[in-house]
Design a protein around this motif. Structure first.
Motif, PDB file in Angstrom:
ATOM      1  N   MET A 612    -121.261 -75.722  24.741  1.00  0.00           N
ATOM      2  CA  MET A 612    -119.932 -76.325  24.742  1.00  0.00           C
ATOM      3  C   MET A 612    -119.611 -76.785  26.151  1.00  0.00           C
ATOM      4  O   MET A 612    -120.286 -76.394  27.124  1.00  0.00           O
ATOM      5  CB  MET A 612    -118.860 -75.350  24.243  1.00  0.00           C
ATOM      6  CG  MET A 612    -118.497 -74.233  25.207  1.00  0.00           C
ATOM      7  SD  MET A 612    -117.185 -73.152  24.558  1.00  0.00           S
ATOM      8  CE  MET A 612    -115.905 -74.343  24.246  1.00  0.00           C
ATOM      9  N   MET A 613    -118.558 -77.625  26.274  1.00  0.00           N
ATOM     10  CA  MET A 613    -118.114 -78.131  27.565  1.00  0.00           C
ATOM     11  C   MET A 613    -116.611 -77.894  27.702  1.00  0.00           C
ATOM     12  O   MET A 613    -115.853 -78.157  26.766  1.00  0.00           O
ATOM     13  CB  MET A 613    -118.418 -79.629  27.705  1.00  0.00           C
ATOM     14  CG  MET A 613    -117.958 -80.222  29.054  1.00  0.00           C
ATOM     15  SD  MET A 613    -118.427 -81.951  29.288  1.00  0.00           S
ATOM     16  CE  MET A 613    -117.236 -82.759  28.228  1.00  0.00           C
ATOM     17  N   ILE A 614    -116.183 -77.381  28.859  1.00  0.00           N
ATOM     18  CA  ILE A 614    -114.769 -77.223  29.199  1.00  0.00           C
ATOM     19  C   ILE A 614    -114.501 -78.113  30.399  1.00  0.00           C
ATOM     20  O   ILE A 614    -115.123 -77.951  31.448  1.00  0.00           O
ATOM     21  CB  ILE A 614    -114.424 -75.759  29.532  1.00  0.00           C
ATOM     22  CG1 ILE A 614    -114.791 -74.830  28.358  1.00  0.00           C
ATOM     23  CG2 ILE A 614    -112.956 -75.619  29.882  1.00  0.00           C
ATOM     24  CD1 ILE A 614    -114.602 -73.361  28.662  1.00  0.00           C
ATOM     25  N   THR A 615    -113.589 -79.088  30.253  1.00  0.00           N
ATOM     26  CA  THR A 615    -113.351 -80.043  31.327  1.00  0.00           C
ATOM     27  C   THR A 615    -111.876 -80.164  31.655  1.00  0.00           C
ATOM     28  O   THR A 615    -111.021 -80.116  30.775  1.00  0.00           O
ATOM     29  CB  THR A 615    -113.910 -81.439  30.958  1.00  0.00           C
ATOM     30  OG1 THR A 615    -113.609 -82.355  32.020  1.00  0.00           O
ATOM     31  CG2 THR A 615    -113.317 -81.965  29.662  1.00  0.00           C
ATOM     32  N   ASP A 616    -111.585 -80.301  32.949  1.00  0.00           N
ATOM     33  CA  ASP A 616    -110.228 -80.612  33.388  1.00  0.00           C
ATOM     34  C   ASP A 616    -109.910 -82.050  32.991  1.00  0.00           C
ATOM     35  O   ASP A 616    -110.809 -82.879  32.846  1.00  0.00           O
ATOM     36  CB  ASP A 616    -110.145 -80.446  34.914  1.00  0.00           C
ATOM     37  CG  ASP A 616    -108.746 -80.697  35.452  1.00  0.00           C
ATOM     38  OD1 ASP A 616    -107.790 -80.404  34.710  1.00  0.00           O
ATOM     39  OD2 ASP A 616    -108.617 -81.192  36.575  1.00  0.00           O
ATOM     40  N   TYR A 617    -108.607 -82.357  32.800  1.00  0.00           N
ATOM     41  CA  TYR A 617    -108.255 -83.738  32.453  1.00  0.00           C
ATOM     42  C   TYR A 617    -108.113 -84.597  33.701  1.00  0.00           C
ATOM     43  O   TYR A 617    -108.739 -85.645  33.829  1.00  0.00           O
ATOM     44  CB  TYR A 617    -106.954 -83.798  31.646  1.00  0.00           C
ATOM     45  CG  TYR A 617    -106.490 -85.232  31.501  1.00  0.00           C
ATOM     46  CD1 TYR A 617    -107.135 -86.087  30.615  1.00  0.00           C
ATOM     47  CD2 TYR A 617    -105.476 -85.743  32.303  1.00  0.00           C
ATOM     48  CE1 TYR A 617    -106.765 -87.422  30.522  1.00  0.00           C
ATOM     49  CE2 TYR A 617    -105.101 -87.072  32.211  1.00  0.00           C
ATOM     50  CZ  TYR A 617    -105.748 -87.910  31.315  1.00  0.00           C
ATOM     51  OH  TYR A 617    -105.389 -89.222  31.224  1.00  0.00           O
ATOM     52  N   SER A 618    -107.302 -84.154  34.658  1.00  0.00           N
ATOM     53  CA  SER A 618    -106.947 -84.994  35.802  1.00  0.00           C
ATOM     54  C   SER A 618    -108.011 -84.873  36.883  1.00  0.00           C
ATOM     55  O   SER A 618    -108.015 -83.941  37.680  1.00  0.00           O
ATOM     56  CB  SER A 618    -105.579 -84.569  36.345  1.00  0.00           C
ATOM     57  OG  SER A 618    -105.222 -85.357  37.449  1.00  0.00           O
ATOM     58  N   MET A 619    -108.961 -85.849  36.900  1.00  0.00           N
ATOM     59  CA  MET A 619    -110.020 -85.877  37.902  1.00  0.00           C
ATOM     60  C   MET A 619    -110.164 -87.309  38.410  1.00  0.00           C
ATOM     61  O   MET A 619    -110.004 -88.267  37.640  1.00  0.00           O
ATOM     62  CB  MET A 619    -111.355 -85.401  37.306  1.00  0.00           C
ATOM     63  CG  MET A 619    -111.377 -83.959  36.828  1.00  0.00           C
ATOM     64  SD  MET A 619    -113.027 -83.410  36.314  1.00  0.00           S
ATOM     65  CE  MET A 619    -113.300 -84.487  34.898  1.00  0.00           C
ATOM     66  N   PRO A 620    -110.457 -87.496  39.704  1.00  0.00           N
ATOM     67  CA  PRO A 620    -110.615 -88.854  40.236  1.00  0.00           C
ATOM     68  C   PRO A 620    -111.882 -89.503  39.692  1.00  0.00           C
ATOM     69  O   PRO A 620    -112.882 -88.839  39.412  1.00  0.00           O
ATOM     70  CB  PRO A 620    -110.709 -88.618  41.753  1.00  0.00           C
ATOM     71  CG  PRO A 620    -111.187 -87.208  41.898  1.00  0.00           C
ATOM     72  CD  PRO A 620    -110.617 -86.457  40.731  1.00  0.00           C
ATOM     73  N   GLY A 621    -111.825 -90.826  39.530  1.00  0.00           N
ATOM     74  CA  GLY A 621    -113.004 -91.569  39.084  1.00  0.00           C
ATOM     75  C   GLY A 621    -113.152 -91.616  37.589  1.00  0.00           C
ATOM     76  O   GLY A 621    -113.260 -92.679  36.986  1.00  0.00           O
ATOM     77  N   MET A 622    -113.174 -90.465  36.940  1.00  0.00           N
ATOM     78  CA  MET A 622    -113.337 -90.368  35.490  1.00  0.00           C
ATOM     79  C   MET A 622    -112.515 -89.197  34.985  1.00  0.00           C
ATOM     80  O   MET A 622    -112.709 -88.060  35.404  1.00  0.00           O
ATOM     81  CB  MET A 622    -114.819 -90.176  35.118  1.00  0.00           C
ATOM     82  CG  MET A 622    -115.073 -89.998  33.626  1.00  0.00           C
ATOM     83  SD  MET A 622    -116.816 -89.701  33.239  1.00  0.00           S
ATOM     84  CE  MET A 622    -117.508 -91.316  33.555  1.00  0.00           C
ATOM     85  N   THR A 623    -111.563 -89.440  34.118  1.00  0.00           N
ATOM     86  CA  THR A 623    -110.730 -88.364  33.588  1.00  0.00           C
ATOM     87  C   THR A 623    -111.525 -87.523  32.591  1.00  0.00           C
ATOM     88  O   THR A 623    -112.600 -87.932  32.122  1.00  0.00           O
ATOM     89  CB  THR A 623    -109.486 -88.925  32.887  1.00  0.00           C
ATOM     90  OG1 THR A 623    -109.903 -89.627  31.692  1.00  0.00           O
ATOM     91  CG2 THR A 623    -108.715 -89.859  33.800  1.00  0.00           C
ATOM     92  N   GLY A 624    -110.955 -86.360  32.238  1.00  0.00           N
ATOM     93  CA  GLY A 624    -111.604 -85.510  31.254  1.00  0.00           C
ATOM     94  C   GLY A 624    -111.716 -86.183  29.897  1.00  0.00           C
ATOM     95  O   GLY A 624    -112.694 -85.991  29.161  1.00  0.00           O
TER      96      GLY A 624
END
Length: 715
Positions: A612-624
């Motif tokens: 599985m993958m857990i990702t933050d939404y607010s990231m520079p360049g490419m959002t979650g």
């Protein structure tokens, strides 16, 4: 930050094989080491990366210890470098003045008498290493708090707010550069309390001093707008707000406040006043010719004034909301790092009662901070809502026992809940919290008891009605027979941080949170009140023709705990990523970390297997959300969880992903992983499920009050 992989021990043991033996035992303790040949080199090699210093007592006897003593005394506040001194038999500090002198110089020192068993040395070395690592963790937390302070100062600068503090014992005044500028001073000017008081316009000075004295004597918040004369003689308007901070005995210790320059606003208000005076004069000149139509040039003027006032209020609230929401989101991230690390640290301090108590205290404080940020996000309309059709009559009925326990026996509750009303589009959990806040507010407005009425009705809005769009609404009203509010208090009731309660009894965010929720639901909060008669709070909520979902009454199956998984964690914030990885690994999972969307895609495309993958939404360049779409194109079945502190994702980010709200703890993280791996794509709808569902959401009043902090159930 130094850790067990890049720290080392520093050894000075020039006689025989002492250095070789010490290095071998330190290696068994899990730490690398460096041996030096003289005392001067030992002193110059000391630094933050040294985890422990090892010396032989006879090697330093009579040597120049001043460089070492100088380094020890100059350590930063977080640092207390441990030393191990090897002594001859009978050479401990109790019987050896030279050893006692070493104890004074080195401060944090452990004496080990030779001959000694190897396990004794290893145990002492490991204890010293663990203590040093905890010092490194303390430094990281201090740096994180310093970064939070920097962001707060940035927010103050963005809002053009000057900050100041006044120590009451010494009357020493500290002011920010912006504060100095607001009073016409330069950045490098020294400004005293007496100088600022002297700069206040003579006609306003006595009123300001009296208000300050009242704040110091009673603890009530200070709020004042007055005229200020700058050193160049120009006249300006200044708005000042402050709070009193007391010591443990309740005595005032200092005043902490902010100020802003309101000269431009006052000029606009003065222009409007003159315009109104001119209009009124023109009306008076034509009094003899005025008829019903003229009575109507006057209503338009009044309507325009009301519209201008509403516009100013709306702009003010919007600006405060944006500033508050941004700061709250950033603090959410910081609090998540603090809570996560404290939770894990607590596990490693089992058996240390004092350390456990300190960690528990820090956790409680951080949780209060997290609760405050949730209320700030609610006011800023940035909380995540689960909006569904809800039968409001069933929802209120299901809270009956909870509400009666909350108000006590001195207050009677009357409910008028028609059964034929349509559902409303709301978030059931947030609406329950809002209703509980309104009921507790009503209880506090009736200290001697009284009657509280909860009612529902349907209303139709036709045409433009200010905050409400055209359509059908359900009105949930809470009416009390309490003390009521005057017009001035009622006008400020939904302002953030405004409270009529004494200092420490309320946050002033209750009604502003409810107002933010109502607006976010495309509704409104309307308040009416009269002193001595009581208050009515009405929540206008949009009606819907959709029917509520009624889940089966049988209990939900309990998902099985997730087995050991390989998880890809994506977050651009290094502190958050480190904390989350530690929590996941502590749960038994294998974790790969990526600090950007592109880096995560490289790991996915490399052929590595992830459960599985857990990702933050607010990231520079490419959002979650963008990362999730790209990953879905490669592995459509890979479970993905989106972690975010924001409520509403921007346009184009509409993707069906389970949400994990920040800040989250280890238990919430484990629960979400279990749900996702069990195939639960979204929470089971709970709205409109009747009394049983309401009781499961709010089992008792204290539970919900705990979620929002001490005293925060009231305004």
């Amino acid at each position: 930050m130094p850790n067990s992989n890049n720290t080392k021990a520093l050894i000075y043991a020039p006689a025989g094989r002492d250095a070789q033996v010490a290095a071998s035992l330190i290696d068994e303790a899990g730490l690398s080491s460096t041996a030096v040949g003289d005392l001067k080199l030992f002193a110059s090699s000391l630094g933050d990366e040294i985890a422990v210093g090892v010396l032989t007592e006879e090697a330093v006897r009579g040597g120049d210890l001043k460089p070492i003593a100088a380094w020890v005394s100059a350590q930063p506040s977080w640092s207390d470098l441990p030393f191990i001194v090897l002594t001859q038999r009978g050479g401990g500090p109790e019987r050896n003045p030279a050893a006692a002198r070493l104890s004074e110089v080195l401060a944090n020192v452990t004496f080990l008498e030779r001959p000694f068993h190897a396990t004794s040395f290893i145990s002492i070395a490991r204890t010293a290493l663990n203590g040093r690592l905890r010092q490194y963790e303390a430094r990281a937390r201090l740096e994180a708090l310093s970064e939070g302070e920097r962001r707060l100062q940035t927010a103050l600068a963005a809002g053009r707010l000057g900050a100041w503090e006044l120590e009451l014992s010494s009357m020493l005044l500290s002011t920010s550069a912006t504060c100095k500028a607001i009073f016409g001073r330069g950045v490098d000017d020294d400004v005293t309390r007496d100088e600022l008081i002297a700069s206040i316009h003579p006609d306003d000075r006595d009123l300001v001093l009296a208000s300050l004295r009242r704040t110091i004597d009673t603890g009530r918040d200070y709020s004042m707008e007055h005229r200020t004369v700058w050193p160049d003689g120009s006249l300006h308007w200044t708005e000042v707000h402050a709070q009193l901070y007391a010591d443990r005995y309740g005595s005032g210790r200092k005043l902490v406040g902010v100020c802003s320059d309101t000269t431009a606003r006052k000029a606009v208000e003065e222009n409007l006043r003159r315009l109104n005076e001119n209009l009124e004069e023109r009306v008076r000149e034509r009094t003899g010719e005025v008829n019903a139509a003229h009575q109507t040039l006057i209503e338009e003027v009044a309507q325009r004034e009301r519209a201008e006032e509403q516009l100013r209020q709306s702009q003010k609230m919007e600006a405060i909301g944006q500033l508050t929401g941004g700061v709250a989101h950033d603090f959410n991230n910081l609090l998540m790092v603090v809570l996560g690390n404290l939770e894990l640290l607590g596990k490693y301090l089992a058996g240390d009662a004092k350390a456990t108590r300190l960690v528990d205290g820090a956790v409680q404080g951080a949780r209060r901070g997290a609760a405050l940020t949730q209320r700030l996000l609610a006011f800023a309309r940035q909380q995540d809502l689960q909006v569904k059709p809800v039968d409001l009559a069933e929802l209120v009925s299901g809270m009956n026992d909870l509400l009666r326990r909350s108000v006590g026996s001195s207050v009677s509750i009357e409910a008028i809940l028609p059964a034929t009303l349509p559902p409303a589009l709301v978030d059931a959990n947030q609406l329950e919290l809002a209703l509980l806040n309104l009921v507790v507010n009503a209880r506090d407005a009736m200290p001697d008891g009284g009657t509280l009425s909860i009612s529902l009705r349907e209303e139709k809005v036709v045409g433009d009605k200010g905050d409400l769009g055209e359509g059908a609404y359900l009105v949930l009203a809470v009416t009390d027979s309490g003390t009521g509010m005057d017009a001035e208090t009622l006008k400020k009731a939904v302002d953030p941080f405004f409270s009529t309660k004494e200092l420490g009894k309320g946050t002033g965010l209750g009604l502003s949170m409810i107002h933010g929720l109502a607006v976010q639901l495309n509704g409104a909060l309307l308040l009416t009140s009269e002193p001595g008669v009581g208050t009515t709070a009405e929540l206008w909520l949009p009606a819907t023709e959709q029917r509520p979902e009624h889940p089966a009454e049988t209990g939900l199956p309990v998902p099985q705990a997730a087995s050991r998984l390989k998880i890809l964690l994506v977050d651009d914030d290094a502190l958050i990523a480190m904390s989350s990885v530690d929590m996941l690994e502590d749960l038994g999972h294998q974790v790969a970390e990526a600090n950007s969307g592109l880096q995560a895609l490289e790991l996915i495309r490399s052929g590595q297997h992830f459960d599985m993958m857990i990702t933050d939404y607010s990231m520079p360049g490419m959002t979650g959300a963008q990362l999730a779409q790209a990953v879905r194109a490669i592995h459509p079945a890979l479970p993905i969880v989106l972690a975010t502190g924001y409520a509403d994702l921007p346009a184009g980010a509409d993707i069906d992903l389970p949400r994990l709200g920040k800040p989250y703890n280890q238990a919430q993280l484990a629960k979400e992983i279990t749900k996702v791996m069990a195939g639960e794509r979204a929470p089971i709808p709970r709205s409109g499920s009747g009394a049983s569902a309401s009781r499961s959401r709010l089992s008792k009043s204290d539970d919900r009050c705990d979620e929002i902090g001490d005293g925060a159930c009231v305004v």
